[in-house]
Design a protein around this motif. Sequence first.
Motif, PDB file in Angstrom:
ATOM      1  N   LEU A   1       7.274  -3.878 -16.539  1.00  0.00           N
ATOM      2  CA  LEU A   1       8.232  -2.980 -15.893  1.00  0.00           C
ATOM      3  C   LEU A   1       7.517  -1.798 -15.244  1.00  0.00           C
ATOM      4  CD1 LEU A   1      11.329  -2.634 -15.552  1.00  0.00           C
ATOM      5  CD2 LEU A   1      11.248  -1.106 -17.540  1.00  0.00           C
ATOM      6  N   SER A   2       7.919  -1.487 -14.013  1.00  0.00           N
ATOM      7  CA  SER A   2       7.362  -0.351 -13.280  1.00  0.00           C
ATOM      8  C   SER A   2       8.481   0.607 -12.894  1.00  0.00           C
ATOM      9  CB  SER A   2       6.643  -0.828 -12.014  1.00  0.00           C
ATOM     10  OG  SER A   2       5.565  -1.678 -12.335  1.00  0.00           O
ATOM     11  N   PRO A   3       8.170   1.901 -12.730  1.00  0.00           N
ATOM     12  CA  PRO A   3       9.193   2.869 -12.305  1.00  0.00           C
ATOM     13  C   PRO A   3       9.816   2.464 -10.974  1.00  0.00           C
ATOM     14  CG  PRO A   3       7.205   4.004 -13.047  1.00  0.00           C
ATOM     15  CD  PRO A   3       6.855   2.546 -12.966  1.00  0.00           C
ATOM     16  N   GLY A   4      11.120   2.662 -10.859  1.00  0.00           N
ATOM     17  CA  GLY A   4      11.820   2.355  -9.618  1.00  0.00           C
ATOM     18  C   GLY A   4      12.333   0.945  -9.491  1.00  0.00           C
ATOM     19  N   GLN A   5      11.964   0.070 -10.435  1.00  0.00           N
ATOM     20  CA  GLN A   5      12.443  -1.314 -10.367  1.00  0.00           C
ATOM     21  C   GLN A   5      13.902  -1.413 -10.822  1.00  0.00           C
ATOM     22  OE1 GLN A   5       9.783  -3.708 -12.755  1.00  0.00           O
ATOM     23  NE2 GLN A   5       8.383  -4.063 -11.047  1.00  0.00           N
ATOM     24  N   LYS A   6      14.615  -2.334 -10.190  1.00  0.00           N
ATOM     25  CA  LYS A   6      15.967  -2.686 -10.629  1.00  0.00           C
ATOM     26  C   LYS A   6      15.951  -4.154 -11.023  1.00  0.00           C
ATOM     27  CE  LYS A   6      18.366   0.718  -7.794  1.00  0.00           C
ATOM     28  NZ  LYS A   6      19.411   0.955  -6.764  1.00  0.00           N
ATOM     29  N   LEU A   7      16.644  -4.477 -12.079  1.00  0.00           N
ATOM     30  CA  LEU A   7      16.568  -5.822 -12.646  1.00  0.00           C
ATOM     31  C   LEU A   7      17.858  -6.600 -12.415  1.00  0.00           C
ATOM     32  CD1 LEU A   7      14.976  -4.940 -16.118  1.00  0.00           C
ATOM     33  CD2 LEU A   7      13.807  -5.481 -13.963  1.00  0.00           C
ATOM     34  N   LEU A   8      17.695  -7.847 -11.995  1.00  0.00           N
ATOM     35  CA  LEU A   8      18.807  -8.784 -11.882  1.00  0.00           C
ATOM     36  C   LEU A   8      18.438 -10.026 -12.676  1.00  0.00           C
ATOM     37  CD1 LEU A   8      21.512  -9.652 -10.542  1.00  0.00           C
ATOM     38  CD2 LEU A   8      20.142 -10.623  -8.677  1.00  0.00           C
ATOM     39  N   PHE A   9      19.358 -10.489 -13.512  1.00  0.00           N
ATOM     40  CA  PHE A   9      19.128 -11.661 -14.349  1.00  0.00           C
ATOM     41  C   PHE A   9      19.978 -12.819 -13.852  1.00  0.00           C
ATOM     42  CE2 PHE A   9      18.122  -8.028 -16.909  1.00  0.00           C
ATOM     43  CZ  PHE A   9      17.086  -8.426 -17.748  1.00  0.00           C
ATOM     44  N   VAL A  10      19.359 -13.987 -13.774  1.00  0.00           N
ATOM     45  CA  VAL A  10      20.098 -15.219 -13.475  1.00  0.00           C
ATOM     46  C   VAL A  10      19.635 -16.264 -14.477  1.00  0.00           C
ATOM     47  CG1 VAL A  10      20.763 -16.916 -11.759  1.00  0.00           C
ATOM     48  CG2 VAL A  10      20.043 -14.622 -11.015  1.00  0.00           C
ATOM     49  N   GLY A  11      20.567 -16.796 -15.263  1.00  0.00           N
ATOM     50  CA  GLY A  11      20.198 -17.790 -16.263  1.00  0.00           C
ATOM     51  C   GLY A  11      20.970 -19.075 -16.086  1.00  0.00           C
ATOM     52  N   HIS A  12      20.282 -20.194 -16.274  1.00  0.00           N
ATOM     53  CA  HIS A  12      20.947 -21.501 -16.251  1.00  0.00           C
ATOM     54  C   HIS A  12      20.994 -22.049 -17.654  1.00  0.00           C
ATOM     55  CE1 HIS A  12      20.828 -26.042 -15.684  1.00  0.00           C
ATOM     56  NE2 HIS A  12      21.985 -25.687 -15.166  1.00  0.00           N
ATOM     57  N   SER A  13      22.160 -22.566 -18.054  1.00  0.00           N
ATOM     58  CA  SER A  13      22.325 -23.213 -19.352  1.00  0.00           C
ATOM     59  C   SER A  13      21.945 -22.244 -20.478  1.00  0.00           C
ATOM     60  CB  SER A  13      21.507 -24.506 -19.376  1.00  0.00           C
ATOM     61  OG  SER A  13      21.891 -25.344 -20.429  1.00  0.00           O
ATOM     62  N   ALA A  14      21.139 -22.686 -21.434  1.00  0.00           N
ATOM     63  CA  ALA A  14      20.769 -21.808 -22.546  1.00  0.00           C
ATOM     64  C   ALA A  14      19.960 -20.602 -22.080  1.00  0.00           C
ATOM     65  CB  ALA A  14      19.970 -22.589 -23.583  1.00  0.00           C
ATOM     66  N   GLY A  15      19.306 -20.709 -20.933  1.00  0.00           N
ATOM     67  CA  GLY A  15      18.591 -19.566 -20.381  1.00  0.00           C
ATOM     68  C   GLY A  15      19.515 -18.403 -20.077  1.00  0.00           C
ATOM     69  N   ALA A  16      20.804 -18.688 -19.833  1.00  0.00           N
ATOM     70  CA  ALA A  16      21.769 -17.635 -19.566  1.00  0.00           C
ATOM     71  C   ALA A  16      22.104 -16.852 -20.831  1.00  0.00           C
ATOM     72  CB  ALA A  16      23.039 -18.235 -18.968  1.00  0.00           C
ATOM     73  N   VAL A  17      22.007 -17.502 -21.990  1.00  0.00           N
ATOM     74  CA  VAL A  17      22.199 -16.792 -23.254  1.00  0.00           C
ATOM     75  C   VAL A  17      21.038 -15.824 -23.473  1.00  0.00           C
ATOM     76  CG1 VAL A  17      22.474 -17.044 -25.753  1.00  0.00           C
ATOM     77  CG2 VAL A  17      23.480 -18.746 -24.207  1.00  0.00           C
ATOM     78  N   ALA A  18      19.814 -16.306 -23.224  1.00  0.00           N
ATOM     79  CA  ALA A  18      18.640 -15.436 -23.334  1.00  0.00           C
ATOM     80  C   ALA A  18      18.747 -14.259 -22.370  1.00  0.00           C
ATOM     81  CB  ALA A  18      17.372 -16.238 -23.065  1.00  0.00           C
ATOM     82  N   SER A  19      19.288 -14.490 -21.173  1.00  0.00           N
ATOM     83  CA  SER A  19      19.452 -13.420 -20.188  1.00  0.00           C
ATOM     84  C   SER A  19      20.387 -12.333 -20.690  1.00  0.00           C
ATOM     85  CB  SER A  19      19.986 -13.992 -18.872  1.00  0.00           C
ATOM     86  OG  SER A  19      19.038 -14.824 -18.250  1.00  0.00           O
ATOM     87  N   ILE A  20      21.497 -12.735 -21.293  1.00  0.00           N
ATOM     88  CA  ILE A  20      22.445 -11.758 -21.836  1.00  0.00           C
ATOM     89  C   ILE A  20      21.797 -10.948 -22.952  1.00  0.00           C
ATOM     90  CG2 ILE A  20      24.538 -11.555 -23.255  1.00  0.00           C
ATOM     91  CD1 ILE A  20      25.161 -11.888 -20.315  1.00  0.00           C
ATOM     92  N   GLN A  21      21.070 -11.625 -23.829  1.00  0.00           N
ATOM     93  CA  GLN A  21      20.443 -10.920 -24.944  1.00  0.00           C
ATOM     94  C   GLN A  21      19.399  -9.925 -24.446  1.00  0.00           C
ATOM     95  OE1 GLN A  21      19.378 -14.594 -26.994  1.00  0.00           O
ATOM     96  NE2 GLN A  21      20.736 -14.052 -28.686  1.00  0.00           N
ATOM     97  N   ALA A  22      18.586 -10.316 -23.473  1.00  0.00           N
ATOM     98  CA  ALA A  22      17.572  -9.413 -22.931  1.00  0.00           C
ATOM     99  C   ALA A  22      18.211  -8.261 -22.169  1.00  0.00           C
ATOM    100  CB  ALA A  22      16.620 -10.189 -22.023  1.00  0.00           C
ATOM    101  N   ALA A  23      19.196  -8.554 -21.336  1.00  0.00           N
ATOM    102  CA  ALA A  23      19.852  -7.507 -20.552  1.00  0.00           C
ATOM    103  C   ALA A  23      20.525  -6.486 -21.458  1.00  0.00           C
ATOM    104  CB  ALA A  23      20.867  -8.128 -19.596  1.00  0.00           C
ATOM    105  N   GLY A  24      21.174  -6.959 -22.515  1.00  0.00           N
ATOM    106  CA  GLY A  24      21.817  -6.039 -23.446  1.00  0.00           C
ATOM    107  C   GLY A  24      20.816  -5.126 -24.128  1.00  0.00           C
ATOM    108  N   ALA A  25      19.696  -5.689 -24.573  1.00  0.00           N
ATOM    109  CA  ALA A  25      18.660  -4.893 -25.237  1.00  0.00           C
ATOM    110  C   ALA A  25      18.063  -3.863 -24.283  1.00  0.00           C
ATOM    111  CB  ALA A  25      17.575  -5.815 -25.785  1.00  0.00           C
TER     112      ALA A  25
END
Length: 243
Positions: free
Chosen positions: A93-117
């Motif tokens: 992670l670098s200053p000024g970055q904005k994050l967008l998550f896209v998950g397919h199948s079980a990867g979408a569960v991992a995306s929610i968990q990471a985004a929430g944290a």
Amino acid sequence: MTIHSESEEIVIYITAGFATAPDFLDRFGAALAACFERAGARVRVVIHFPYGDWSRQRQKQLREITSDMWNNAHKKPSRYGGKSLTKLITDHLSPGQKLLFVGHSAGAVASIQAAGALMKAGILVLGVIQIGSPKCAIPPELKDRVLYLDGINPMDQKLDPIPRLGTWGGWIKSRFGVLRWHQLKHAPIHRKTLPMIGGHADYFRDHNPYIWQDATNLQTTIDSIWSWLTELQEHFIEKEEED
């Protein structure tokens, strides 16, 4: 979509699900990045396999996915996919970055968990897009930033079976103080079913026979994502102006 300043970089973390081929998400990532580039944004795509790709033992992947879904349902942190994705992001992670998550199948569960944290840690998350995902509880702080896409084959009306797994449900109290089960208690606000030729693995196909009404599956998926992102940004701009 509003054009971002040159100092900002959007990093799209695309996460794969169970036993996925190493190049499965490459064309999708390139097509989504092209949308941002046409709008004048600086964008970088990172494709991650939180449970390993198809070369990793499938039984281990299933155990880890099951663990993450159980932990999500019980409001516990991920031990596997979500944890892996969170570490990958925080390490780069670098200053000024904005994050967008896209998950397919079980990867979408991992995306929610990471985004929430990451949101709890004060890191800006633009949004999370779940594609063909098992149902998983969406943290309250993410509910208005999540798009859930599933698919139905218009040729035979068959639904993608993976979204039938998991639950958004939870117990709530009625006005009389009686507990009752609410199927959508932890559901994302934004949900859409796409016409999809094929099945669970076919959201990103860009060739015959994966075409419905002159649009490939990939184009249908990309169009739905971009339309939602545009509406989402307009919503938050209006909210900032009101504040």
